[in-house]
Design a protein around this motif. Structure first.
Motif, PDB file in Angstrom:
ATOM      1  N   LYS A 160       0.818  -1.360   0.160  1.00  0.00           N
ATOM      2  CA  LYS A 160       0.019   0.146  -0.022  1.00  0.00           C
ATOM      3  C   LYS A 160       0.779   1.194  -0.053  1.00  0.00           C
ATOM      4  N   GLY A 161       0.785   2.101  -0.831  1.00  0.00           N
ATOM      5  CA  GLY A 161       1.312   3.248  -1.141  1.00  0.00           C
ATOM      6  C   GLY A 161       2.719   3.244  -1.700  1.00  0.00           C
ATOM      7  N   SER A 162       3.032   1.973  -2.245  1.00  0.00           N
ATOM      8  CA  SER A 162       4.393   1.684  -2.778  1.00  0.00           C
ATOM      9  C   SER A 162       4.083   1.389  -4.184  1.00  0.00           C
ATOM     10  N   ASN A 163       4.930   1.305  -5.048  1.00  0.00           N
ATOM     11  CA  ASN A 163       4.988   0.921  -6.507  1.00  0.00           C
ATOM     12  C   ASN A 163       5.127  -0.541  -6.702  1.00  0.00           C
ATOM     13  N   VAL A 168      -1.557 -18.665  -7.806  1.00  0.00           N
ATOM     14  CA  VAL A 168      -0.530 -17.595  -7.924  1.00  0.00           C
ATOM     15  C   VAL A 168      -1.380 -16.456  -7.429  1.00  0.00           C
ATOM     16  N   ILE A 169      -0.675 -15.936  -6.552  1.00  0.00           N
ATOM     17  CA  ILE A 169      -1.416 -14.637  -5.986  1.00  0.00           C
ATOM     18  C   ILE A 169      -0.522 -13.409  -6.248  1.00  0.00           C
ATOM     19  N   SER A 170      -1.119 -12.379  -6.595  1.00  0.00           N
ATOM     20  CA  SER A 170      -0.342 -11.261  -7.035  1.00  0.00           C
ATOM     21  C   SER A 170      -1.242 -10.003  -6.123  1.00  0.00           C
ATOM     22  N   THR A 171      -0.494  -8.952  -5.710  1.00  0.00           N
ATOM     23  CA  THR A 171      -1.015  -7.710  -5.182  1.00  0.00           C
ATOM     24  C   THR A 171      -0.102  -6.544  -5.536  1.00  0.00           C
ATOM     25  N   THR A 172      -0.971  -5.470  -5.692  1.00  0.00           N
ATOM     26  CA  THR A 172      -0.499  -4.124  -6.143  1.00  0.00           C
ATOM     27  C   THR A 172      -1.472  -3.202  -5.260  1.00  0.00           C
ATOM     28  N   ASP A 173      -0.721  -1.787  -5.263  1.00  0.00           N
ATOM     29  CA  ASP A 173      -1.756  -0.827  -5.022  1.00  0.00           C
ATOM     30  C   ASP A 173      -2.344  -0.196  -5.960  1.00  0.00           C
ATOM     31  N   ASN A 174      -3.593  -0.109  -6.424  1.00  0.00           N
ATOM     32  CA  ASN A 174      -4.163   0.070  -7.617  1.00  0.00           C
ATOM     33  C   ASN A 174      -3.850   1.684  -8.062  1.00  0.00           C
ATOM     34  N   LEU A 175      -3.732   2.416  -7.129  1.00  0.00           N
ATOM     35  CA  LEU A 175      -3.246   4.008  -7.248  1.00  0.00           C
ATOM     36  C   LEU A 175      -1.781   4.041  -7.742  1.00  0.00           C
ATOM     37  N   VAL A 176      -0.926   3.127  -7.552  1.00  0.00           N
ATOM     38  CA  VAL A 176       0.417   3.423  -7.656  1.00  0.00           C
ATOM     39  C   VAL A 176       0.975   2.341  -8.755  1.00  0.00           C
ATOM     40  N   LYS A 177       1.428   1.318  -8.326  1.00  0.00           N
ATOM     41  CA  LYS A 177       1.846   0.296  -9.398  1.00  0.00           C
ATOM     42  C   LYS A 177       0.566   0.088 -10.530  1.00  0.00           C
ATOM     43  N   LEU A 180      13.371   6.514  -9.733  1.00  0.00           N
ATOM     44  CA  LEU A 180      13.252   7.849  -9.290  1.00  0.00           C
ATOM     45  C   LEU A 180      11.992   8.134  -8.897  1.00  0.00           C
ATOM     46  N   GLY A 181      11.864   8.784  -7.719  1.00  0.00           N
ATOM     47  CA  GLY A 181      10.618   9.402  -7.040  1.00  0.00           C
ATOM     48  C   GLY A 181       9.557   8.205  -6.785  1.00  0.00           C
ATOM     49  N   LEU A 182      10.013   6.814  -6.991  1.00  0.00           N
ATOM     50  CA  LEU A 182       9.277   5.896  -6.652  1.00  0.00           C
ATOM     51  C   LEU A 182       9.438   4.981  -5.396  1.00  0.00           C
ATOM     52  N   GLU A 183      10.565   5.549  -4.558  1.00  0.00           N
ATOM     53  CA  GLU A 183      11.453   4.721  -3.647  1.00  0.00           C
ATOM     54  C   GLU A 183      10.479   4.298  -2.502  1.00  0.00           C
ATOM     55  N   GLN A 184       9.292   5.154  -2.175  1.00  0.00           N
ATOM     56  CA  GLN A 184       8.575   4.857  -1.106  1.00  0.00           C
ATOM     57  C   GLN A 184       8.211   3.539  -0.814  1.00  0.00           C
ATOM     58  N   ILE A 185       8.194   3.108   0.649  1.00  0.00           N
ATOM     59  CA  ILE A 185       8.018   1.880   0.956  1.00  0.00           C
ATOM     60  C   ILE A 185       6.591   1.836   1.531  1.00  0.00           C
ATOM     61  N   ALA A 186       5.810   0.847   1.448  1.00  0.00           N
ATOM     62  CA  ALA A 186       4.663   0.671   2.096  1.00  0.00           C
ATOM     63  C   ALA A 186       4.224   1.184   3.084  1.00  0.00           C
ATOM     64  N   LEU A 187       3.011   1.872   3.450  1.00  0.00           N
ATOM     65  CA  LEU A 187       2.601   2.309   4.488  1.00  0.00           C
ATOM     66  C   LEU A 187       1.986   1.408   5.374  1.00  0.00           C
ATOM     67  N   PHE A 188       2.637   0.667   6.019  1.00  0.00           N
ATOM     68  CA  PHE A 188       1.953  -0.398   7.118  1.00  0.00           C
ATOM     69  C   PHE A 188       2.410  -0.207   8.257  1.00  0.00           C
ATOM     70  N   PRO A 189       1.770  -0.282   9.304  1.00  0.00           N
ATOM     71  CA  PRO A 189       0.410  -0.372   9.566  1.00  0.00           C
ATOM     72  C   PRO A 189      -0.202   0.977   9.052  1.00  0.00           C
TER      73      PRO A 189
END
Lengths: 351, 351, 351, 351
Positions: free
Chosen positions: A293-296, A313-322, A342-351
């Protein structure tokens, strides 16, 4: 020349993908946001529409017609389906040097017939449709690098294509039996005021929708079929889940003879070994949507089923990012020959 | 020498504030994480405890005793209240050059008597208690700059101190009548497995807790009284809200004679005009907690009440960022003479 | 004659309070639903609008003009504010024997001037406004019994009136200083499609709204002032919380000389000792909103504050039940001389 | 003699299914709750454990050994798996006239070998295992009527058996290819304090778990195979969704030759035409979990897939009601020759 900044316009900045573009680009070191459009909210500031941007200095919201394209290097187009193709055609005609990443569905289907079938009208910019590159960098990196117009894929499709296309291409699975049971957070439906999207209608419960008829299916058909070299028709069922962000795809595949879950896992782990934004978990581990969540990132897990010859096979993304704006920035980075992360280094916001 | 990176240890990395420190510091350009501790999860990788970090390279989780302190510049201490004071005493005795930002409550109260009253036992490191600086940078920047040990304030208190202390200091309000009705997201309670924190016990409802007895009250007493130059005893009622992150404080104050809502607003707007992490909204606008989620911002709004002489001040932060780990990094930046905003530029994740 | 069933119409059945009336009345043993109206959804079945009713047999949705009033004993009116007064006037003129429980705000204020001030236009049915009884059964039971038109109170006000009016009447508190910090679930805002009520705008965060200006304040003024025998102006701040149902009011009161928290508690415990729908918790216990969800209960807790002379009273209801439709059915039971709890026995749905 | 009330004991009243039994039975007109047990909370009142029951008069919580079985007609057993079989054996040995509805998994599997395989130890009460009736009333009504011991099915399995078994029995689908993609609310995991069930770990995201290994699969195997007359091995993947209640099963089936979606729909609509608690929606409509929340209903929808020969069947229940305690009361009603719907008439709580 590492200090130059590309000049960027965002068309459709008042929606969620527009806001997400601003969130990412406002902190991108090689970018300068020079124009923001929002036809119905023109005249307002971005802070009025999305108060989290109040501390920033941003251009005011204007109509598309008010944009001064002089010196604009690249535009993100986060406009509704259908009208986008004409806007882009007109804009590129007037500014042929411009690069565009389009987040709508308008240029994702290569086949004019498929477009017409799924969208109910003939495409209005056929040449651009042929020119457009399907913007999953991990699969089309070289094409994206040379592209003028990139069609940023849908969130469901990104999430369902990344884990399946390499398996089809490697011959590890039988493409004729693929079930994609997909679950989406509510931002996937955008910011329009509909009764069915009210908090009270969505929270603390879930439901399927568009069973057998969701338009993202067309993209799956296209990319799965291309990988297989023949027509592939997967089952695809989207569900709405009470979470803000996240696509979670549980995909049931039948393996090719002699291939087991470990073999499926190996194909994916190898394919994505050097990719920054796709992480394949150890065999048997399943991802959680909150870990991206919040990451690419796209997280992929592989588990064997009890049913012989079937693998999950299970796959997950943040729909607004990746699944949207992050992937769009990734495309931009490649198009502008910037480092891809570049500009996409943010790590997921959990919790 | 802008290229040097400080070497950082995080004690207590398996809790939520620990994870949040990793999230922020892993992308901080002037920092290198060299040690992570988690006594009960020692031997595991950070990715096992928080899978969102799986794509990163991080030190393994070890016990505190296993940390090699050689060359460590600064430690964040995210350990439980009570035991922290001894850990820090022992660690500083052995490594007097070390700087520490402590996220526990152990060093927040300057008065040993107040500590004993609220925590039920005598403080075990009285000298350090006296040495420690209360780490709200906006109020104690110069002290933080020179500090060896910073006591990072609580989330409730940060949120309730920032909007009120300048008003008391300016004489704009009557400090004898302050009601702080505060609401917290669930991460404020940490990651320990308690029945009362289960999803099923917290979702889709709310409740007050610790009415008249929450320990953060002691910090409010301390800072409000210091600002007033006399004993101030506010009402403080915390509530648990079904959201992951966020503190939202609705504060009822009585204005001093001749001061109205506009006057209250002006004091705050002026006080924070040049601060990067405190944003005062236009008079009459109220913030939403979601507009600071994931960011180090505090948003403050001021509204006039119907009751003559009463003004409502509303303040919100992300309890894990400005209310904990972000503020800790802000303190670190000041202690290490880095630009104060370094690594803290992330914009709120909304929606 | 216990077998007779009253014939009931519900005007405005397609909103949340309308659906809640159907939920309760469809299982009420002394009631028969004979008409359901929904002007914009006329022609549809109730099951199309609220699929949970699909297994039931219910009248179709019609327009108000299509209702055959012959033999209708009582109507619930769950229509928007403002238009309701004319609908009720017209309906009662044509059917003077009809009883009505009105869930809108149109008849809650006794003072035409107050109505005009808060609603911005003169009342269109002044005689009915004078006739209407304010429908908090616990306070106005005898008036309700004789009433033809009952104005069902608002959800915030029910929750804030029940715990405070007995204290004012008993002289236990100082009515000049009352702070009502109130929190509401999202159903309180109804089912209309507004951007600000989208799931994505409401979940995982919170905010105040209508600070100092919410119209329910007028009802508090009226009832508090009536109890005090003089004008009382409380502070009232509503907040929107990510939960479907529930009002949670944290109320700060100053006690009268010689009264402490135990005294406050005793007044309330005595006042409600024989009431079925108001439960006063033991002194010091605070309620949770989830313990009344789906039920017609109001739970009240009393806790002493640290501040001498101040007591915190906490009250919670389900805004759709005791705060709206349940209370409306309770009013109906009294108006029809049924046992007051009939059809309202449901226990809260927790978890 | 309609006035007699059965005397009921609830073993394990402090868990969620126990509380749900109390919620339903406290308002059941033909039942008197005479004993409540909770070994670890013995000595407390039910109101201390679940405050929503504070207004009721209920027996105190005692240990199982303290129960006076004299005159008890029926016991609900909501104890953990594994220990239940010995408790029930002991209790029935001492009170052979007692009827029992067991909500654990201990008596659901008829095959001792299957039990041992899935639960890792030999069954301790083999004779009772053979005696027990699998308590899906819609499928085993006559057996339930005569039963002394009913094994109440699991929530996932109830939801996945009701829509599939009639299809297998009718020969409408190919039992060799069934994919059950199931999603559960969090109450399905009970009230035990585990880190993985904290609000902060579950909200605003989702994940699969127990892929290919969830124990409820054994019940599916048993009932699907029994219906088919041969061994059936479905795929079954459970997911945890941020909602309190609800099972939502998206089931992919391949139709038998000559059968299409309409045919599948007709089989189900006919099979459940006269059932009170199973509602088959019109062809093409899909249910939402929120439309059964709090009720004993199962809603079923049938939609055709794009893939020729494949149909999607969707089924949803409230896991605590039709998936547990409601179904248990339904079983009790049948065992005691009460009207089957008695005490179970509540309509879903939506919104």
């Amino acid at each position: 020349m590492t200090e130059t900044k590309a000049r960027i316009a965002i068309l459709g900045a008042s929606g969620y993908t527009g806001a997400e573009l601003v969130r990412l680009l406002a902190r991108h070191p090689r970018v300068s946001i020079v124009a923001l459009t929002a036809d119905r909210k023109a005249g307002q500031s971005m802070a009025e529409v999305f108060p989290q941007f109040a501390p920033l200095t941003l251009p005011p919201l204007v109509t598309i017609d008010e944009v001064d394209w002089t010196g604009v290097d690249l535009a993100f187009c986060a406009l509704p389906h259908g009208t986008t193709q004409q806007v882009i055609k007109r804009t590129l005609d007037a500014n042929p040097q411009l690069k565009i990443v389009d987040l709508s569905a308008d240029f994702r289907l290569r086949d004019p017939g498929a477009y017409e079938e799924w969208y109910g009208h003939a495409h209005q910019a056929l040449e651009l449709q042929q020119e457009a590159v399907y913007g999953i960098v991990e699969l089309y990196r070289e094409d994206v690098r040379k592209a003028r117009l990139v069609a940023n894929p849908g969130c469901y499709t990104t999430t369902a294509i990344l884990p399946v296309v390499p398996l089809i291409e490697a011959g590890a699975i039988d493409p004729s039996v693929i079930v994609v049971d997909a679950k989406s957070g509510v931002t996937g439906a955008g910011r329009s005021a509909k009764e069915s999207l009210l908090y009270t209608e969505v929270t603390d419960g879930m439901h399927a929708y568009g069973v057998g008829s969701h338009r993202h299916t067309a993209e799956l058909d296209q990319e799965y079929s291309k990988a297989a070299g023949r027509s592939v028709v997967p089952s695809f069922t989207p569900h709405l889940i009470p979470m803000s962000r996240g696509i979670y795809a549980t995909i049931y595949v039948n393996t090719a003879p002699g291939v087991d879950a470990a073999g499926v896992h190996r194909v994916l782990a190898d394919f994505y070994a050097s990719e920054a934004f796709v992480h394949v978990l150890p065999l048997g581990q399943v991802p959680q949507s909150r870990f991206v969540k919040g990451s690419n990132m796209c997280f992929i897990g592989v588990a064997k089923d009890r049913v012989p010859g079937r693998v999950i096979v299970i796959s997950t993304t943040d729909n607004l990012v990746k699944g949207a704006s992050g992937q769009a920035v990734q495309n931009m980075n490649v198009m502008l020959s910037y480092p891809e992360t570049l500009g996409l280094e943010q790590i997921a916001l959990f919790p």
